[in-house]
Scaffold this active site. Sequence first.
Site, PDB file in Angstrom:
ATOM      1  N   ASP A  21       0.828  -1.197   0.000  1.00 26.35           N
ATOM      2  CA  ASP A  21       0.000   0.000   0.000  1.00 26.35           C
ATOM      3  C   ASP A  21       0.862   1.246   0.000  1.00 26.35           C
ATOM      4  O   ASP A  21       1.938   1.274   0.600  1.00 26.35           O
ATOM      5  CB  ASP A  21      -0.924   0.018   1.223  1.00 26.35           C
ATOM      6  CG  ASP A  21      -0.172   0.132   2.537  1.00 26.35           C
ATOM      7  OD1 ASP A  21       0.001   1.265   3.039  1.00 26.35           O
ATOM      8  OD2 ASP A  21       0.263  -0.910   3.065  1.00 26.35           O
ATOM      9  N   SER A  22       0.399   2.271  -0.716  1.00 27.27           N
ATOM     10  CA  SER A  22       1.045   3.573  -0.742  1.00 27.27           C
ATOM     11  C   SER A  22       2.506   3.441  -1.179  1.00 27.27           C
ATOM     12  O   SER A  22       2.775   2.934  -2.271  1.00 27.27           O
ATOM     13  CB  SER A  22       0.905   4.247   0.628  1.00 27.27           C
ATOM     14  OG  SER A  22       1.219   5.612   0.550  1.00 27.27           O
ATOM     15  N   ALA A  23       3.464   3.859  -0.354  1.00 30.45           N
ATOM     16  CA  ALA A  23       4.868   3.658  -0.720  1.00 30.45           C
ATOM     17  C   ALA A  23       5.170   2.186  -0.930  1.00 30.45           C
ATOM     18  O   ALA A  23       5.953   1.817  -1.806  1.00 30.45           O
ATOM     19  CB  ALA A  23       5.776   4.237   0.364  1.00 30.45           C
TER      20      ALA A  23
END
Length: 297
Positions: A146-148
Amino acid sequence: MLQSALATGLRQTMQRLVKPVLSPLVPIPVQRTLTRQAYRSSIPPRGCRFENTRLGGVPTVKASYGKPGKRAVLYFHGGAYIIGSPQTHQGLTGHLAKASGAVVYTPDYRLAPENPYPAALDDAVATYRALLDQGYQPEHIAIAGDSAGGGLTLALAMRLRDEQLPQPTSLTLFSPWTDLTHSELAAPASEPVIPQAWIDKAASLYRGNEPLTSPYISPIYGDLSGLPPMLIQVGSEEILLNDSERLAAKARRQGAQVQLEVYNSLWHVFQVHAGQLARATDAVQTAGEHIRRCMAL
């Protein structure tokens, strides 16, 4: 009605309690401490088991549910490469273990600013190699994040391809951060979680001596051909919406198999609310089905 009220309450909690902590004015050690406390509300499913282990020398948390057998998901947590840990994401990884029927390994990869690029990517490669060394077959390994951690998932898949190592069966990306230049951020009417100033600072801390357009740092600028099937989930209320839409469009142009799901009125990595918010639970279930299908389970 209850779910609508819950969504409103969760959105307000993110806006009032989490977003103010994510500021370049707040020292990173304080950010890490406070977000660790905030994630305590993200609860894994009952019956999920967690075990501390190591993969390729990297501390890792292993999540399992039921009898998963010799199937693995290598999961990379988010946090803009400066905060977050396997512990903060136990709620999400626990639900993913249940939904996928696989063991979920979450490495505690090195963070900036103490360890800028390429430390996180080197740790990701080491953990993937370790799964192969432990006897996991590539056709029984998936990568997710998720995300980074979504960006790191893509960077790892690209590096595995470039180094001619066996590819995993699938990629699952929750609100992936794929363009650290922030040249084409979305402008939603509401952004309950991410301040741009925070990710601007995080990007500068992570990049080390490399340009932000380096494909292993910002995968949107890389070659996406030859990568495994992707599932991308993103909320409509986040400035990283364009990262997902541009990624899906480019990957399709380059021949990749992509499924993009935009969840209206939801925010960045809303899947952390699985087990509480029905739409988040459903999204993680869809992710688990994607992983199962690509493993031909």
